[in-house]
Design a protein around this motif. Sequence first.
Motif, PDB file in Angstrom:
ATOM      1  N   SER A 135     -53.871  63.096  22.267  1.00  0.00           N
ATOM      2  CA  SER A 135     -55.096  63.426  21.537  1.00  0.00           C
ATOM      3  C   SER A 135     -56.235  63.660  22.522  1.00  0.00           C
ATOM      4  O   SER A 135     -56.421  62.914  23.484  1.00  0.00           O
TER       5      SER A 135
ATOM      6  N   GLN B 187     -42.704  54.018   4.046  1.00  0.00           N
ATOM      7  CA  GLN B 187     -43.143  54.735   5.248  1.00  0.00           C
ATOM      8  C   GLN B 187     -43.554  53.762   6.345  1.00  0.00           C
ATOM      9  O   GLN B 187     -43.259  53.964   7.530  1.00  0.00           O
ATOM     10  N   LYS B 188     -44.216  52.682   5.963  1.00  0.00           N
ATOM     11  CA  LYS B 188     -44.640  51.687   6.950  1.00  0.00           C
ATOM     12  C   LYS B 188     -43.437  51.019   7.607  1.00  0.00           C
ATOM     13  O   LYS B 188     -43.425  50.791   8.823  1.00  0.00           O
TER      14      LYS B 188
ATOM     15  N   THR C 216     -50.814  66.820  13.716  1.00  0.00           N
ATOM     16  CA  THR C 216     -50.192  65.582  13.236  1.00  0.00           C
ATOM     17  C   THR C 216     -49.551  64.819  14.397  1.00  0.00           C
ATOM     18  O   THR C 216     -49.357  65.352  15.490  1.00  0.00           O
ATOM     19  N   TYR C 217     -49.208  63.557  14.096  1.00  0.00           N
ATOM     20  CA  TYR C 217     -48.532  62.714  15.079  1.00  0.00           C
ATOM     21  C   TYR C 217     -47.203  63.347  15.488  1.00  0.00           C
ATOM     22  O   TYR C 217     -46.850  63.383  16.663  1.00  0.00           O
TER      23      TYR C 217
ATOM     24  N   GLU D 134     -54.348  63.455  14.456  1.00  0.00           N
ATOM     25  CA  GLU D 134     -54.841  62.784  13.256  1.00  0.00           C
ATOM     26  C   GLU D 134     -53.859  61.708  12.802  1.00  0.00           C
ATOM     27  O   GLU D 134     -52.667  61.979  12.633  1.00  0.00           O
ATOM     28  N   ILE D 135     -54.331  60.485  12.619  1.00  0.00           N
ATOM     29  CA  ILE D 135     -53.497  59.364  12.192  1.00  0.00           C
ATOM     30  C   ILE D 135     -53.428  59.349  10.664  1.00  0.00           C
ATOM     31  O   ILE D 135     -54.468  59.357   9.991  1.00  0.00           O
ATOM     32  N   PRO D 136     -52.221  59.321  10.100  1.00  0.00           N
ATOM     33  CA  PRO D 136     -52.096  59.353   8.635  1.00  0.00           C
ATOM     34  C   PRO D 136     -52.638  58.078   7.988  1.00  0.00           C
ATOM     35  O   PRO D 136     -52.572  56.996   8.564  1.00  0.00           O
ATOM     36  N   LYS D 137     -53.195  58.225   6.807  1.00  0.00           N
ATOM     37  CA  LYS D 137     -53.726  57.104   6.040  1.00  0.00           C
ATOM     38  C   LYS D 137     -52.911  56.920   4.757  1.00  0.00           C
ATOM     39  O   LYS D 137     -52.134  57.787   4.349  1.00  0.00           O
ATOM     40  N   SER D 138     -53.085  55.751   4.125  1.00  0.00           N
ATOM     41  CA  SER D 138     -52.489  55.447   2.822  1.00  0.00           C
ATOM     42  C   SER D 138     -50.964  55.618   2.828  1.00  0.00           C
ATOM     43  O   SER D 138     -50.382  56.313   1.974  1.00  0.00           O
ATOM     44  N   LEU D 139     -50.297  54.993   3.814  1.00  0.00           N
ATOM     45  CA  LEU D 139     -48.832  55.061   3.873  1.00  0.00           C
ATOM     46  C   LEU D 139     -48.202  54.193   2.790  1.00  0.00           C
ATOM     47  O   LEU D 139     -48.744  53.142   2.422  1.00  0.00           O
TER      48      LEU D 139
END
Length: 379
Positions: free
Chosen positions: A306, A344-345, A277-278, A335-340
């Motif tokens: 990375s 969270q954004k 993770t980040y 891995e970049i998280p999706k669907s924040l």
Amino acid sequence: MLGVQKGVSDDELKRAYRRLAKKYHPDLNPGDKEAEARFKEVGEAYEVLSDKEKRQRYDQFGFAGVDPNFGAQGGGFGGGFGGFGDIGDLFGDIFGGGFGGFGGSSRVRDPNGPVRGENIGVNITISFMEAVKGVTRDISLQRLEACSECGGTGAKKGTHAETCPDCHGAGHVTVRRQTAIGVMQMQQPCPKCGGKGKIIKEPCQKCGGKGRVRVKKTVLVNVPAGIDDGQTFAVRGQGDGGRNGGPAGDLHVTVSVRPDPIFEREGYDIWCEIPITYAQAALGDDIVVPTVDGKVSYHVPEGTQSGTVFRLREKGVGSLNGRGRGDQYVRVIVEIPKSLTKNQKEKLRDFEESLADKNYAKKKSFAERLKERFSEKDK
């Protein structure tokens, strides 16, 4: 001795040798001791000059560079003629047939002597881990074995093969041929027995007189640890059975290795990719890394980028000869998280704004190089 220059080509050397060998052959010069001696010298000279290493030593040191006893007492290199060890082989190459009548051959092959069986090959497919660790497999194959009915003789049970009356068991006969340089005495396979030396009047019905039959067998083989895709190993004595009591050939097993979902192999090294993770990349963390020996723990240092690769020494594949072992290389992918979520954004933007340029050294360096490039164009 051969009448050729130092830089003679292989083809020219062979032609000169053949011309002189024909000229001084004892069959064409009966009772001529000088011709016999010259014939031996020609053969010895050709053996030296036709061998690249011997020729180089001879060019540099003369006779002493190849053999201090060169030509002594007609012995030369083991008494052979021109590297052919067998006078029949020599003139078979020159005239297309075997020769007799001059000293004979000291290596007459017995047509009914033991003959080693042929090698046979099979292909098997194993898993990645079986290739790394080794595995025992049952392999089904077909091979030739001595006929159980006749015991490998090829003759019907209760009978036996008879010695060929034409060649008297030798397997070859001597014939005389008229050639351009006179009558030559030559050897050829016996036409009556086909070169076997024996005649089977009542063949075995099971093997048809061949002495061997094809049978289906299951062989237990040990696939060695460390074998790689496409490699072949031999199992001694598991090929076709020999003839006339000769040993069996070998079984050659070619291995195909199925791809593994986690590991890739390069020689004796193993590669794998692990997503992190980040936060793990930025803050550092202890992660679990799979190896062919099981799971191990590895500490990812703070600020890992990375694509970074780290090495686990001697965690790869053991070598086939048992000396040493490869390493395992692990590439971490951030891995970049999706669907924040909206919350969270916002927190991520606040976090980004709080960072200074020094936190992104690569980004800062790239921006500077980019600025310089466009500045140069403006000039």
